[in-house]
Design an enzyme around this catalytic site. Structure first.
Site, PDB file in Angstrom:
ATOM      1  N   LYS A  45     -28.252  16.544  -3.345  1.00 18.58           N
ATOM      2  CA  LYS A  45     -27.521  15.477  -2.679  1.00 18.58           C
ATOM      3  C   LYS A  45     -28.323  14.177  -2.764  1.00 18.58           C
ATOM      4  CE  LYS A  45     -25.543  14.678   1.847  1.00 18.58           C
ATOM      5  NZ  LYS A  45     -24.543  13.778   1.273  1.00 18.58           N
ATOM      6  N   GLY A  46     -27.629  13.071  -2.982  1.00 17.95           N
ATOM      7  CA  GLY A  46     -28.257  11.760  -3.156  1.00 17.95           C
ATOM      8  C   GLY A  46     -29.255  11.418  -2.052  1.00 17.95           C
ATOM      9  N   ASN A  99     -31.032  13.111  -7.238  1.00 17.27           N
ATOM     10  CA  ASN A  99     -30.076  12.017  -7.333  1.00 17.27           C
ATOM     11  C   ASN A  99     -30.633  10.832  -6.539  1.00 17.27           C
ATOM     12  OD1 ASN A  99     -27.240  10.869  -5.893  1.00 17.27           O
ATOM     13  ND2 ASN A  99     -27.003  11.407  -8.059  1.00 17.27           N
ATOM     14  N   CYS A 130     -22.289   5.130  -6.436  1.00 18.54           N
ATOM     15  CA  CYS A 130     -21.654   5.666  -5.236  1.00 18.54           C
ATOM     16  C   CYS A 130     -20.639   4.675  -4.696  1.00 18.54           C
ATOM     17  CB  CYS A 130     -22.665   5.994  -4.144  1.00 18.54           C
ATOM     18  SG  CYS A 130     -21.830   6.661  -2.686  1.00 18.54           S
TER      19      CYS A 130
HETATM   20  C1  LIG Z   1     -18.462  15.212  -0.639  1.00 19.45           C
HETATM   21  C2  LIG Z   1     -19.019  14.541  -1.854  1.00 19.45           C
HETATM   22  C3  LIG Z   1     -20.289  13.988  -1.834  1.00 19.45           C
HETATM   23  C4  LIG Z   1     -20.822  13.368  -2.961  1.00 19.45           C
HETATM   24  N1  LIG Z   1     -22.087  12.849  -2.924  1.00 19.45           N
HETATM   25  C5  LIG Z   1     -22.637  12.334  -4.056  1.00 19.45           C
HETATM   26  C6  LIG Z   1     -23.984  11.896  -4.092  1.00 19.45           C
HETATM   27  O1  LIG Z   1     -24.726  12.015  -3.122  1.00 19.45           O
HETATM   28  N2  LIG Z   1     -24.472  11.339  -5.236  1.00 19.45           N
HETATM   29  C7  LIG Z   1     -23.687  11.231  -6.364  1.00 19.45           C
HETATM   30  O2  LIG Z   1     -24.165  10.738  -7.376  1.00 19.45           O
HETATM   31  N3  LIG Z   1     -22.417  11.682  -6.369  1.00 19.45           N
HETATM   32  C8  LIG Z   1     -21.867  12.223  -5.242  1.00 19.45           C
HETATM   33  N4  LIG Z   1     -20.572  12.686  -5.272  1.00 19.45           N
HETATM   34  C9  LIG Z   1     -19.796  12.605  -6.533  1.00 19.45           C
HETATM   35  C10 LIG Z   1     -19.857  13.931  -7.290  1.00 19.45           C
HETATM   36  O3  LIG Z   1     -21.180  14.229  -7.656  1.00 19.45           O
HETATM   37  C11 LIG Z   1     -18.965  13.872  -8.542  1.00 19.45           C
HETATM   38  O4  LIG Z   1     -19.427  12.831  -9.378  1.00 19.45           O
HETATM   39  C12 LIG Z   1     -17.513  13.614  -8.192  1.00 19.45           C
HETATM   40  O5  LIG Z   1     -17.164  14.356  -7.045  1.00 19.45           O
HETATM   41  C13 LIG Z   1     -16.558  13.957  -9.328  1.00 19.45           C
HETATM   42  O6  LIG Z   1     -16.630  15.302  -9.690  1.00 19.45           O
HETATM   43  P1  LIG Z   1     -15.583  16.412  -9.140  1.00 19.45           P
HETATM   44  O7  LIG Z   1     -14.219  15.884  -9.423  1.00 19.45           O
HETATM   45  O8  LIG Z   1     -15.929  17.651  -9.890  1.00 19.45           O
HETATM   46  O9  LIG Z   1     -15.816  16.552  -7.683  1.00 19.45           O
HETATM   47  C14 LIG Z   1     -20.040  13.291  -4.144  1.00 19.45           C
HETATM   48  C15 LIG Z   1     -18.755  13.863  -4.149  1.00 19.45           C
HETATM   49  C16 LIG Z   1     -18.248  14.480  -3.043  1.00 19.45           C
HETATM   50  C17 LIG Z   1     -16.872  15.075  -3.104  1.00 19.45           C
END
Ligand SMILES: Cc1cc2nc3c(=O)[nH]c(=O)nc-3n(C[C@H](O)[C@H](O)[C@H](O)COP(=O)(O)O)c2cc1C
Ligand SMILES: Cc1cc2nc3c(=O)[nH]c(=O)nc-3n(C[C@H](O)[C@H](O)[C@H](O)COP(=O)(O)OP(=O)(O)OC[C@H]3O[C@@H](n4cnc5c(N)ncnc54)[C@H](O)[C@@H]3O)c2cc1C
Ligand SMILES: Cc1cc2nc3c(=O)[nH]c(=O)nc-3n(C[C@H](O)[C@H](O)[C@H](O)COP(=O)(O)OP(=O)(O)OC[C@H]3O[C@@H](n4cnc5c(N)ncnc54)[C@H](O)[C@@H]3O)c2cc1C
Ligand SMILES: Cc1cc2nc3c(=O)[nH]c(=O)nc-3n(C[C@H](O)[C@H](O)[C@H](O)COP(=O)(O)O)c2cc1C
Ligand code: FES
Ligand code: FES
Lengths: 303, 254, 303, 254
Positions: A45-46, A99, A130
């Protein structure tokens, strides 16, 4: 027997499945569901320098086959994450990706350096995309110059491989990709969530305080796949495809479109053992489709 | 905690929009405790995408019971499931009400908040004296009274907002008196946020330990998405799914 | 009683529900499902000067809660459409909108003039945003100058109200919206379909010949709603919201976000009598939410 | 043509991935003719989004029967429906096989292509002499033989590609001979595209009128989306849903 390995050049992964940042906690939460060693890698997680509470709830809104989130990068701060990573390294040999987030370039660098110095970290992923931190969903990945400057700064001051995570909410993702590559990115990951809006009819206000939130999940797959295809054709560095992946077939579609590996996001929230199933499906489908290894099909989409 | 394929044994429409579902589990039933919940895959497609959280009403290994209200599309899909249908269930999740001995415990349930309260009443009766306040909007929302009758409760107070059954009024209307009269030193509560808010006011100053089982919008249910944040009085957020759902009532910012 | 009427300034519609181009045929096909008089207006399938066969199949691919289409504006040509419109005008009093297409500016103008001269047509909608005609999904709405020039050309040579239909596949939709407005557009409709990609694993090729196709349906709703919100805040002309609308609540969300009316697309394919249900839902929800008329909430999203 | 809420009367697993569903309709059953199809809402959510097309196997007003194969997520969802479940069905759609009198008609069905063929056999027997060629991959795909036995057919030829039942070979293997031997002047066919292709070659030069019921990817099913385009020999496209699904075999570009 098919060969599942995924080659990023600077590292060869056991397979192309990498749970994405923010949807895989710090890895350890998934231990009860499967052995983390089965993964290609995983992204934590970021993280910012200091602890962050995250956004005021609601932080989530379901849409058709999608999810709007506005978590706001809640987290314990870099110092605590170092402890967590040391713990996690004790339970798996799978490469761990951090991240890296920041309010400004300085913080990005500081965070990057902390984890660059940590043996237990295999790669850094620069989260310049983000959608839930700044007003209107603004992020560095929307500006080619800022992207270039920031990536360069990090590359000049760190040694670990650097993945740069791109946003789909940009004027021209290919040009941002090229900026990141030129500045020294070792790989690109795309996409982060799409900016979307949901309205609460009762309160006549947006569902989210930040007005916009990030759309992820199966709904965005055709959109993300298009962007991965476009970027992968234009850059020389490896591309990690992200967006709505839920099954082995999706992974192979992204590889054909040009990705060297993929990240799985929302699916991990919905089905914690999704990685096990997806890996199994990739293997079965590769056998059925007579694909011996992923390099054989990577980017080989017949146009 | 594990995702299991569970078989629907029965799924009975109790009253209006309320259903009682009996599920055959592998390990959830024997591992769960009062306060625990499960995430239910209400669909096998991507719409709805997320699993839905439901408290465990009763465990009778290998069976668990869910008592749920149809409020939207996920619960509506659930209500259509029939005997022998299968569905994926993740659980048991969350923490549980603490165990006490020789205490006078007041159980407070608003509407479908009866779920963990019922489970607690069945499991925590031994050694304690239990009292129950159970209220809802109207008679149609105040269900399972026959099952509640057979619980080992010292006294039960029923309320409905419209007076259609029990005493007319809110669950929290006489809670102070009831606590004082019955020398209560522990409360377990579950219900809508409005109930907790008023409970928090009513209970202020009383020497009672109060445990509240909360609801929140959930993404994952097992602590990784940070969607289910609830603000604590000390500042910062807690995750309802993994830090809770049971919290000390006064630790939450109402 | 609630007032469902939708005011576009140059015309007052009975209600805000307008079936969108390409998903409502020529209107008459829906007669067996409901009385066309119940609609606010309806838009006919896009039309070029000459008959067009449309794209080589497959033309459709289902995605999670969405639909990729690559129909390629199959149609009978302007002359035949004139006959159809005359026939349709005999069965309804609802304002008919012609979706004007062209290979180049000249053809756009020619087609626009043909229907500008036709009494039975209430409005023109300039389709500068079809993703399925040119390679890579290119369309005039991706270029502010082209948009300006084309809209101006049409406005100077026609008299009927002109709606300009925008594409989401642009660098900056607000600037395109402003170009269209400045050039004289009487209203803007948005959005057309999003460019997406689907891959056929068996053939290792894109599902569609054109590689990309247009994504529509519930999957895109949060994305479209965001764009409507952004555009509606910046332009003075009325905005018609489009994208994944399937129920009365969706319509009210778009109105709160700033739309004066909406177009319903994919839902008409899936459920031919959707308009009847949606109109009913709007009325019920307005009563529940104590909204007397749509102007009361239009753009009144509380930020 | 109308969208109706239909009730599932039965939904029987015939063999392997094949099901026979009996639906209670309002008007579809009495309005439909052989060749017509319906669009079935396999889900009440947005995934799958589109209705799915299925030919009408039999009409027995107010009931219709669908015989379908589970090939993907929509048909899989359908296979899980149970007695008394409701689903939205749009129909009857498309054109139908033309009516003849005093002709020798050869019916040709490949796999699930038996659907409109069966319906035609039941309805067009009077006044004509009917012959049937029915083939599939293997015995497991060649179903409903008892029902077919009771059809008023002069002669039935069964084939399977692997020889597990009937004659080993393709449906089209002996079609020329059969036509000549039985003085056939009309054919009705339904099956996969590969079957039509080879049929088109086999029948070339014979003085027979050939009607083929086609499948295509469908968006709407009632002629408005132009998804179901099929290329005709004269150039241009026809819509399978509203210009068809029945076409003269030789009018299509195979
Ligand atoms: C609940 C949640 C939290 C996320 N937190 C981060 C994050 O901390 N850092 C980041 O780069 N992307 C974050 N993302 C984006 C995901 O890593 C990913 O790029 C995005 O959800 C698209 O992929 P998916 O359609 O498979 O979910 C988050 C996505 C979700 C749904
Ligand atoms: C720990 C926990 C235990 C629960 N136990 C029970 C139970 O035992 N019985 C029961 O009937 N319900 C219970 N709920 C609430 C239940 O999860 C929601 O009613 C359900 O998720 C709604 O899903 P839906 O698809 O039907 O509604 P949706 O269509 O998703 O939404 C309908 C309405 O319900 C609200 N809602 C949606 N999700 C949640 C959620 N996760 N929590 C609270 N409100 C929500 C929405 O804001 C909306 O107003 C519990 C919730 C939590 C967090
Ligand atoms: C006029 C018509 C009549 C039909 N009658 C019958 C019938 O009586 N019995 C029966 O079993 N099937 C019939 N079909 C085919 C049936 O519509 C498809 O099998 C079904 O739509 C697949 O849906 P799915 O969600 O299960 O598969 P999906 O998950 O959507 O796709 C699985 C596979 O099926 C193919 N497919 C999907 N949709 C169609 C389609 N519309 N036509 C052809 N192939 C498709 C896909 O390309 C894919 O390879 C008919 C099709 C048409 C056009
Ligand atoms: C099958 C299909 C055909 C379409 N044809 C046209 C067209 O001819 N002209 C046009 O302007 N838009 C066309 N569109 C776009 C729709 O009008 C609409 O903008 C888009 O589908 C988004 O709305 P929706 O999500 O409600 O479907 C078409 C869309 C679909 C699905
Ligand atoms: S629901 Fe995901 S952290 Fe609680
Ligand atoms: S399926 Fe829509 S036109 Fe045939």
């Amino acid at each position: 027997m098919v060969d599942l390995s995924a080659d990023l050049g600077f590292i060869k992964l056991k397979n192309p499945v990498i749970p994405a940042s923010g949807t895989f906690g710090y890895g350890e939460e998934f231990q009860t569901f499967f052995d983390l060693d089965i993964l290609g890698a995983f992204v934590l997680k970021g993280i910012y320098k200091n602890p962050r509470p995250g956004n005021i709830p609601p932080r989530l809104h379901e849409t058709a086959a999608g999810l709007l989130n506005s978590i706001g990068l809640a987290g314990p701060g870099a110092e605590e994450l170092v402890n967590i990573i040391k713990r996690v390294a004790g339970i798996t040999h799978t490469p761990v990706v951090v991240n890296v987030c920041g309010e400004d370039d300085e913080e990005y660098l500081e965070v990057a350096q902390i984890f660059d110095a940590l043996d237990e970290v295999a790669m850094l992923e620069l989260n310049i995309s983000c959608p839930n931190v700044r007003a209107g969903g603004k992020c560095p990945a929307q500006d080619g110059q800022h992207t270039y400057r920031l990536v360069k700064l990090i590359k000049q001051n760190t040694v670990k491989p650097l993945i740069v995570k791109l946003s789909p909410n940009v004027k021209d993702i290919v040009s941002i990709a090229l900026s990141a590559e030129e500045a020294g990115a070792d790989a690109l990951s795309l996409v982060n969530a799409y900016l979307g809006l949901a309205v609460n009819l009762k309160s006549r206000a947006p569902v989210f305080r930040n007005v916009f939130a990030g759309l992820s999940g199966p709904a965005i797959k055709p959109l993300a796949l298009k962007l991965v295809y476009e970027v992968a054709r234009q850059v020389a560095v490896p591309v990690i495809g992200i967006g709505g992946i839920t099954c082995g077939g999706d992974v192979l579609e992204f590889i054909l479109a040009g990705a060297s590996a993929v990240q799985t996001g929302t699916v991990n929230m919905v089905e914690p053992a999704a990685s096990v199933r997806i890996l199994h499906e990739i293997e079965t489908q590769m056998q059925e489709l007579q694909i011996k290894n992923l390099e054989e099909i990577r980017g080989e989409l017949k146009i | 905690m594990k995702e299991e394929k569970c078989r629907v044994v029965e799924n009975i429409n109790i009253n209006e929009k309320y259903y009682l579902m009996k599920l055959k589990t592998t390990t959830i039933a024997k591992d769960c405790r009062p306060g625990n919940f499960v995430m239910v895959a209400v669909s096998t497609t991507f719409d709805p995408l997320l699993k839905r959280p439901f408290g465990i009403f009763k465990s009778e290994p290998p069976y668990i019971y869910l008592y749920y209200e149809v409020v939207g599309k996920g619960s509506e899909l659930m209500s259509r499931l029939k005997e022998n249908d299968n569905l994926a269930v993740l659980g048991p999740l969350g923490n549980s009400f603490p165990v006490f001995r020789s205490e006078n415990i007041l159980l407070i349930a608003g509407g479908r908040g009866i779920v963990p309260i019922y489970f607690a009443a069945e499991n925590y009766a031994a050694g304690n004296t239990l009292f129950l306040i159970y209220g809802a909007k109207s008679a149609g929302d105040l269900n399972l009274l026959d099952r509640i009758d057979s619980l080992p409760l010292k006294k039960t107070y029923l309320y409905s907002e419209n007076g259609s059954t029990g005493k007319k009024g809110l669950v929290t209307g006489d809670v102070r008196e009831i606590i004082i009269d019955n020398h209560i030193n522990i409360t377990f509560s579950c219900g809508p946020d409005a109930m907790f808010k008023s409970l928090n006011q009513e209970l202020a100053g009383l020497a009672v330990e109060n445990y509240a089982s909360l609801e929140a919008l959930m993404g994952c249910g097992f602590g990784i998405c940070y969607s289910c944040a609830v603000k604590t009085r000390l500042g910062g957020y807690k995750k309802v799914c993994s830090d809770g759902p049971v919290f000390k009532l006064e630790d939450i910012e109402w």
